[in-house]
Design a protein around this motif. Structure first.
Motif, PDB file in Angstrom:
ATOM      1  N   GLY A  95     -18.199   3.610   8.258  1.00 47.86           N
ATOM      2  CA  GLY A  95     -19.057   2.530   7.777  1.00 47.86           C
ATOM      3  C   GLY A  95     -19.754   2.836   6.470  1.00 47.86           C
ATOM      4  N   ASN A  96     -19.290   3.863   5.751  1.00 51.30           N
ATOM      5  CA  ASN A  96     -19.917   4.219   4.477  1.00 51.30           C
ATOM      6  C   ASN A  96     -19.504   3.276   3.347  1.00 51.30           C
ATOM      7  OD1 ASN A  96     -21.148   6.445   5.680  1.00 51.30           O
ATOM      8  ND2 ASN A  96     -19.395   7.774   5.276  1.00 51.30           N
ATOM      9  N   ILE A  97     -18.356   2.637   3.493  1.00 56.98           N
ATOM     10  CA  ILE A  97     -17.884   1.641   2.537  1.00 56.98           C
ATOM     11  C   ILE A  97     -17.376   0.431   3.314  1.00 56.98           C
ATOM     12  CG2 ILE A  97     -17.294   3.248   0.671  1.00 56.98           C
ATOM     13  CD1 ILE A  97     -14.395   3.178   1.635  1.00 56.98           C
ATOM     14  N   ASP A  98     -17.314  -0.721   2.630  1.00 58.66           N
ATOM     15  CA  ASP A  98     -16.846  -1.951   3.272  1.00 58.66           C
ATOM     16  C   ASP A  98     -15.341  -2.138   3.116  1.00 58.66           C
ATOM     17  OD1 ASP A  98     -19.544  -2.776   3.914  1.00 58.66           O
ATOM     18  OD2 ASP A  98     -19.773  -3.277   1.785  1.00 58.66           O
ATOM     19  N   ALA A  99     -14.810  -1.678   1.991  1.00 59.57           N
ATOM     20  CA  ALA A  99     -13.391  -1.873   1.702  1.00 59.57           C
ATOM     21  C   ALA A  99     -12.875  -0.716   0.858  1.00 59.57           C
ATOM     22  CB  ALA A  99     -13.161  -3.194   0.981  1.00 59.57           C
ATOM     23  N   GLY A 100     -11.564  -0.527   0.893  1.00 60.77           N
ATOM     24  CA  GLY A 100     -10.935   0.501   0.073  1.00 60.77           C
ATOM     25  C   GLY A 100      -9.766  -0.091  -0.687  1.00 60.77           C
ATOM     26  N   LYS A 112      -3.124   1.605  12.159  1.00 57.16           N
ATOM     27  CA  LYS A 112      -3.743   1.909  13.448  1.00 57.16           C
ATOM     28  C   LYS A 112      -5.240   2.182  13.292  1.00 57.16           C
ATOM     29  CE  LYS A 112       0.469   4.055  15.344  1.00 57.16           C
ATOM     30  NZ  LYS A 112       1.077   5.334  15.797  1.00 57.16           N
ATOM     31  N   LYS A 113      -5.631   2.558  12.069  1.00 52.23           N
ATOM     32  CA  LYS A 113      -7.017   2.955  11.830  1.00 52.23           C
ATOM     33  C   LYS A 113      -7.820   1.903  11.065  1.00 52.23           C
ATOM     34  CE  LYS A 113      -5.637   7.838  11.590  1.00 52.23           C
ATOM     35  NZ  LYS A 113      -5.622   9.055  10.735  1.00 52.23           N
ATOM     36  N   VAL A 114      -7.145   1.124  10.199  1.00 50.12           N
ATOM     37  CA  VAL A 114      -7.846   0.121   9.386  1.00 50.12           C
ATOM     38  C   VAL A 114      -7.062  -1.182   9.377  1.00 50.12           C
ATOM     39  CG1 VAL A 114      -8.895   1.838   7.865  1.00 50.12           C
ATOM     40  CG2 VAL A 114      -6.662   0.862   7.267  1.00 50.12           C
ATOM     41  N   ASN A 115      -7.736  -2.250   8.974  1.00 54.72           N
ATOM     42  CA  ASN A 115      -7.054  -3.520   8.729  1.00 54.72           C
ATOM     43  C   ASN A 115      -6.621  -3.561   7.271  1.00 54.72           C
ATOM     44  OD1 ASN A 115      -7.323  -4.651  11.311  1.00 54.72           O
ATOM     45  ND2 ASN A 115      -9.422  -5.299  10.877  1.00 54.72           N
ATOM     46  N   PHE A 116      -5.500  -4.210   7.009  1.00 52.22           N
ATOM     47  CA  PHE A 116      -5.029  -4.378   5.642  1.00 52.22           C
ATOM     48  C   PHE A 116      -5.010  -5.852   5.271  1.00 52.22           C
ATOM     49  CE2 PHE A 116      -3.084  -0.110   6.099  1.00 52.22           C
ATOM     50  CZ  PHE A 116      -3.484   0.445   4.885  1.00 52.22           C
ATOM     51  N   SER A 117      -5.297  -6.099   3.997  1.00 54.60           N
ATOM     52  CA  SER A 117      -5.159  -7.455   3.476  1.00 54.60           C
ATOM     53  C   SER A 117      -3.682  -7.788   3.343  1.00 54.60           C
ATOM     54  CB  SER A 117      -5.814  -7.542   2.083  1.00 54.60           C
ATOM     55  OG  SER A 117      -5.051  -6.769   1.142  1.00 54.60           O
ATOM     56  N   LYS A 118      -3.397  -8.986   2.933  1.00 49.05           N
ATOM     57  CA  LYS A 118      -2.033  -9.335   2.572  1.00 49.05           C
ATOM     58  C   LYS A 118      -1.612  -8.419   1.418  1.00 49.05           C
ATOM     59  CE  LYS A 118      -2.540 -14.243   3.725  1.00 49.05           C
ATOM     60  NZ  LYS A 118      -2.511 -15.634   3.182  1.00 49.05           N
ATOM     61  N   PRO A 119      -0.320  -8.095   1.289  1.00 48.72           N
ATOM     62  CA  PRO A 119       0.119  -7.252   0.170  1.00 48.72           C
ATOM     63  C   PRO A 119      -0.242  -7.879  -1.176  1.00 48.72           C
ATOM     64  CG  PRO A 119       1.861  -7.471   1.804  1.00 48.72           C
ATOM     65  CD  PRO A 119       0.795  -8.456   2.187  1.00 48.72           C
ATOM     66  N   TYR A 120      -0.692  -7.036  -2.101  1.00 52.33           N
ATOM     67  CA  TYR A 120      -1.036  -7.556  -3.429  1.00 52.33           C
ATOM     68  C   TYR A 120      -0.208  -6.910  -4.546  1.00 52.33           C
ATOM     69  CZ  TYR A 120      -3.833  -3.304  -4.230  1.00 52.33           C
ATOM     70  OH  TYR A 120      -4.245  -2.009  -4.415  1.00 52.33           O
ATOM     71  N   TYR A 121       0.605  -5.889  -4.173  1.00 49.95           N
ATOM     72  CA  TYR A 121       1.459  -5.247  -5.186  1.00 49.95           C
ATOM     73  C   TYR A 121       2.639  -4.569  -4.501  1.00 49.95           C
ATOM     74  CZ  TYR A 121       2.931  -2.614  -9.277  1.00 49.95           C
ATOM     75  OH  TYR A 121       3.675  -2.116 -10.324  1.00 49.95           O
ATOM     76  N   ARG A 122       3.835  -4.714  -5.096  1.00 50.53           N
ATOM     77  CA  ARG A 122       5.042  -4.078  -4.576  1.00 50.53           C
ATOM     78  C   ARG A 122       5.381  -2.855  -5.442  1.00 50.53           C
ATOM     79  NH1 ARG A 122       9.490  -5.814  -1.685  1.00 50.53           N
ATOM     80  NH2 ARG A 122       7.872  -6.596  -0.283  1.00 50.53           N
ATOM     81  N   SER A 123       5.505  -1.701  -4.805  1.00 50.02           N
ATOM     82  CA  SER A 123       5.748  -0.460  -5.527  1.00 50.02           C
ATOM     83  C   SER A 123       6.890   0.311  -4.870  1.00 50.02           C
ATOM     84  CB  SER A 123       4.480   0.393  -5.561  1.00 50.02           C
ATOM     85  OG  SER A 123       4.672   1.586  -6.272  1.00 50.02           O
ATOM     86  N   GLY A 124       7.027   1.586  -5.244  1.00 46.89           N
ATOM     87  CA  GLY A 124       8.031   2.462  -4.670  1.00 46.89           C
ATOM     88  C   GLY A 124       7.831   3.865  -5.204  1.00 46.89           C
ATOM     89  N   ALA A 222      -7.840  -2.145   2.221  1.00 47.78           N
ATOM     90  CA  ALA A 222      -8.192  -1.708   3.577  1.00 47.78           C
ATOM     91  C   ALA A 222      -9.630  -2.060   3.925  1.00 47.78           C
ATOM     92  CB  ALA A 222      -7.987  -0.194   3.702  1.00 47.78           C
ATOM     93  N   THR A 223      -9.827  -2.484   5.154  1.00 48.07           N
ATOM     94  CA  THR A 223     -11.174  -2.749   5.678  1.00 48.07           C
ATOM     95  C   THR A 223     -11.282  -2.170   7.086  1.00 48.07           C
ATOM     96  OG1 THR A 223     -10.450  -4.922   6.477  1.00 48.07           O
ATOM     97  CG2 THR A 223     -11.546  -4.849   4.331  1.00 48.07           C
TER      98      THR A 223
END
Length: 261
Positions: A95-100, A112-124, A222-223
């Motif tokens: 709880g030290n930050i709201d989002a990453g 398993k540990k955090v929620n993710f937003s919709k993808p915002y960038y495709r990489s590799g 991540a949230t």
């Protein structure tokens, strides 16, 4: 009229004047409410996504512009806290930050540990070698070689799968590139846009990318698992930025081309 009566009349008029003056003063307008703060963690040594401008000392990059635009869309003030990449998820859990936001690949293990937003960038993932190295051309060639990676990344995970390779983990991507330049390792395995940006900044004198990208990865914001409401708001804001063209402007600014459809 007696002097006493005159004095009393003057006193009454004075009191009335003060009272009327007080009534005539309009109430001070209420100060506008300060926007809520969105505390965001990021590894600010991962150009062009997040890094510190040498002149202004401000955190800049694609991720920084994007999260600020998202915060504005949500009516929140974004405050960025710099930290090592492998400390982002623990900071969210505590709880030290709201989002990453830190070019973080969406993986099943992290989800398993955090929620993710919709993808915002495709990489590799891609590999970088010294400019004068003509023997390493594919990931298969990295067997038995010395590889630099950033700790806690998917690049580190994939490098550890390479047969007989010696893996050296660093806290930041620039440290890994410096080790390659110094000859301490044979290659760096990291995200393709980060590798390309490093080479562009170095003018292609020190290093080059070789081979095809090893993976295709999506980045997400991540949230905490405990804050599903925030995850929904971020997704909504991201959708709006894509609709109104602001996302495309930010993408073009940092990558020189429009985002893939």
């Amino acid at each position: 009229m007696s002097k006493k009566l005159i004095a009393l009349s003057v006193l009454v008029m004075f009191v009335l004047a003060i009272g009327l003056a007080g009534c005539g003063q309009s109430a001070k307008p209420a100060e506008p409410a300060k926007p809520k703060v969105l505390k965001v963690g990021s590894d600010t040594a991962f150009a062009p996504f997040e890094f510190q401008d040498e002149k202004t000392k401000e955190y800049v990059g694609f991720d920084m512009d994007l999260i600020k635009a998202i915060g504005k869309q949500m009516g929140m003030e974004v405050q960025v806290q710099s930290m090592n990449f492998d400390g982002l998820i623990p900071a969210l859990e505590a709880g030290n930050i709201d989002a990453g936001i830190s070019a973080m690949t969406i993986t099943d293990e992290r989800a398993k540990k955090v929620n993710f937003s919709k993808p915002y960038y495709r990489s590799g993932l891609s590999m970088v070698v010294r400019a004068d190295n003509n023997t390493l051309k594919t990931f298969k060639d990295l067997e038995g070689k010395r590889i630099a990676v950033q700790i806690g990344t998917t690049g580190a995970d994939e490098a550890k799968k390479i047969k007989d390779a010696t893996i050296r983990e660093f806290n930041t991507a620039p440290e890994a590139f410096m080790e390659l330049k110094a000859g301490g390792v044979d290659a760096v395995v990291n995200d393709l846009p980060v590798n390309e940006y490093y080479i562009a900044q170095a003018g292609g004198k020190d290093a080059k990318t070789v081979g095809e990208p090893l993976t295709s990865e999506d980045y997400g914001i991540a949230t905490s698992k405990k804050n599903t409401e925030l995850a929904d708001k971020i997704n909504k804001a991201l959708d709006e930025l894509k609709k109104n063209g602001e996302y495309e402007k930010i993408y073009v600014k940092w990558f020189g081309k429009k985002p893939p459809q």
